[in-house]
Design an enzyme around this catalytic site. Sequence first.
Site, mmCIF file in Angstrom:
data_model
loop_
_atom_site.group_PDB
_atom_site.id
_atom_site.type_symbol
_atom_site.label_atom_id
_atom_site.label_comp_id
_atom_site.label_asym_id
_atom_site.label_seq_id
_atom_site.Cartn_x
_atom_site.Cartn_y
_atom_site.Cartn_z
ATOM 1 N N ASP A 140 0.893 -1.157 0.000
ATOM 2 C CA ASP A 140 0.000 0.000 0.000
ATOM 3 C C ASP A 140 0.927 1.200 0.000
ATOM 4 O O ASP A 140 1.656 1.426 0.971
ATOM 5 C CB ASP A 140 -0.885 0.010 1.253
ATOM 6 C CG ASP A 140 -1.881 1.143 1.198
ATOM 7 O OD1 ASP A 140 -1.453 2.293 0.964
ATOM 8 O OD2 ASP A 140 -3.076 0.902 1.389
ATOM 9 N N HIS A 141 0.912 1.976 -1.073
ATOM 10 C CA HIS A 141 1.966 2.996 -1.201
ATOM 11 C C HIS A 141 1.866 4.080 -0.123
ATOM 12 O O HIS A 141 2.813 4.814 0.103
ATOM 13 C CB HIS A 141 2.003 3.596 -2.612
ATOM 14 C CG HIS A 141 0.970 4.635 -2.884
ATOM 15 N ND1 HIS A 141 -0.289 4.345 -3.332
ATOM 16 C CD2 HIS A 141 1.012 5.997 -2.765
ATOM 17 C CE1 HIS A 141 -0.964 5.460 -3.476
ATOM 18 N NE2 HIS A 141 -0.214 6.487 -3.143
ATOM 19 N N HIS B 13 -5.816 2.822 1.643
ATOM 20 C CA HIS B 13 -5.071 3.998 2.104
ATOM 21 C C HIS B 13 -5.653 4.622 3.382
ATOM 22 O O HIS B 13 -4.934 4.893 4.335
ATOM 23 C CB HIS B 13 -5.019 5.065 1.013
ATOM 24 C CG HIS B 13 -4.493 4.561 -0.300
ATOM 25 N ND1 HIS B 13 -3.548 3.584 -0.385
ATOM 26 C CD2 HIS B 13 -4.791 4.898 -1.582
ATOM 27 C CE1 HIS B 13 -3.272 3.351 -1.661
ATOM 28 N NE2 HIS B 13 -4.027 4.136 -2.404
HETATM 29 C C1 BG6 Z 1 -4.198 5.236 -5.758
HETATM 30 C C2 BG6 Z 1 -5.599 5.384 -6.312
HETATM 31 O O1 BG6 Z 1 -4.080 4.034 -5.067
HETATM 32 O O2 BG6 Z 1 -3.952 6.325 -4.868
HETATM 33 C C3 BG6 Z 1 -5.725 6.699 -7.044
HETATM 34 O O3 BG6 Z 1 -5.872 4.313 -7.212
HETATM 35 C C4 BG6 Z 1 -5.355 7.851 -6.135
HETATM 36 O O4 BG6 Z 1 -7.053 6.879 -7.528
HETATM 37 C C5 BG6 Z 1 -3.999 7.600 -5.483
HETATM 38 O O5 BG6 Z 1 -5.305 9.018 -6.922
HETATM 39 C C6 BG6 Z 1 -3.743 8.642 -4.406
HETATM 40 O O6 BG6 Z 1 -2.422 8.557 -3.969
HETATM 41 P P1 BG6 Z 1 -1.667 9.827 -3.403
HETATM 42 O O7 BG6 Z 1 -0.348 9.283 -2.959
HETATM 43 O O8 BG6 Z 1 -1.567 10.803 -4.540
HETATM 44 O O9 BG6 Z 1 -2.505 10.360 -2.298
#
Ligand code: BG6
Length: 504
Positions: free
Chosen positions: A190-191, A253
Amino acid sequence: MTDAQTDTKKPDPCSFILFGVTGDLAHRLVMPALYNLAASDLLPEKFCVVGIARKATSADELRDGLMAGLKKFATRPVDDAIAQRLLECVTSIEADPKDPESFDRMREQLDALEERRQTGGNRLFYLATPPDAFAPISRELGRTGMLRDDGTAWRRLVIEKPFGTDLESARKLNAELLSIVNEHQIYRIDHYLGKETVQNILVLRFANGMFEPIWNRNHIDHVQITVDEKLGVGHRGSFYDATGALRDMVPNHLFQLLSLVAMEPPTRFDAHSVRAEKANVLAAIQIESETEALHNSVRGQYLGGTIGDTIIEDYHKTKDVANGSTTETYAALKLTIDNWRWAGVPFYLRTGKALGIKRTEVAIKFKQAPFAMFQSTPVEALAQNYLVIGVEPTEGIALQFNTKIPGPAIKIDGVEMKFRYKDYFKAEPSTGYETLIYDCMIGDNILFQRADSVEAGWRAVQPFLDAWRNAGSDGLKSYKAGSEGPSEANELMKRDGRAWRKLS
Ligand code: BG6
């Protein structure tokens, strides 16, 4: 994420086997992250990147494409010598799960390559592919024995998001993967956990003495978790229309943020203890009935508008979005955590696309002081005591409190004490994937989701998914691109005598 700077070590020799090497994720994030690791001298001494594509691509062709990607997406100026050294490690193998023999050939090619590159048989299989390929690829890797971890060399499997589309599919995928490899071999990415500010929640809570004693229902009124985005759905219509804001953002997230804020202190800073506490708190989220889920949620879809200089068209006019789509591009939920620490403390979550501002934050609202002694100051003029953990765009922590306005009379005003990362630390800009990939290579899965956590997340959102599916367009609100989202989201808070923090 090791627990001391001095622990930063070079990973074991290994092959980094990248499925989906020609795709967007590989170009945009994985290769730039490998480049940054190379620039920080954190790649193994003996290392190779094996790009797996379904159609034959020569290594040269692949390297050219990756170099072009690096130039476009690198987070820091590309040093040609470092990039060349990294790209020299890249080779290409053709394999398609629809053609099992290609995996038999892949096994032989991989063995030969590892012999030449002396990577010791350690393998990191990174599936940067569409989610429907996770199971078929893993099955073939399992069948051919490429994932077998016999104790002489490690074999790890990295799975990208989304992990399933609901509780049932996540369970099925977990069961399938766990019939092929052991849990400790799986790294579910999960990034959000690659973001410094997100990792810092653990340090803020557990490396300071002053927060934890008040981190509970006696002192905290409620918690707000916001992930607002300015971008619309853009070219991702087909993926997004089948997914929606809830599936795309919440069980992954937003729940990562929630679990770090709400978990009990782990006994040790290790993967077993931290992941167990995160799973426990997700499992304690109250499972609502469909009626309760409707009552405790708001969903919306954006209409066209302008955000800065960008004109955004109505969501339902986006390419590859179905006619009359009821997919939500905004979701707000009220959740309850059924445990001793959080009983009676609501967690309000909201996320949406095409909003007026990009902002990710966790705001912890403390209970109001009894203001009886300041009778001449109207309560609404006083600052709310918020501790705000800013993830994006401001990385930092802010504490809001009341203070006396200088002068002879007792007049009170709200002020803010701010810590901003950039004022204290100089960090090279990164993709957020560096720590995650490095951790996969050193075998530290503290920042990765365990099977039970993923399922607990889906279990908590399933009533909302079911209720919204059954309600169809009933209850789907509209909001204008560039706004704060549907006004009904304010009602969700207002009826509890609370309000969202303003977008600013
Ligand atoms: C991704 C989603 O996992 O996370 C995207 O699929 C979203 O829709 C993105 O824009 C948001 O990531 P961050 O790091 O820009 O908040």
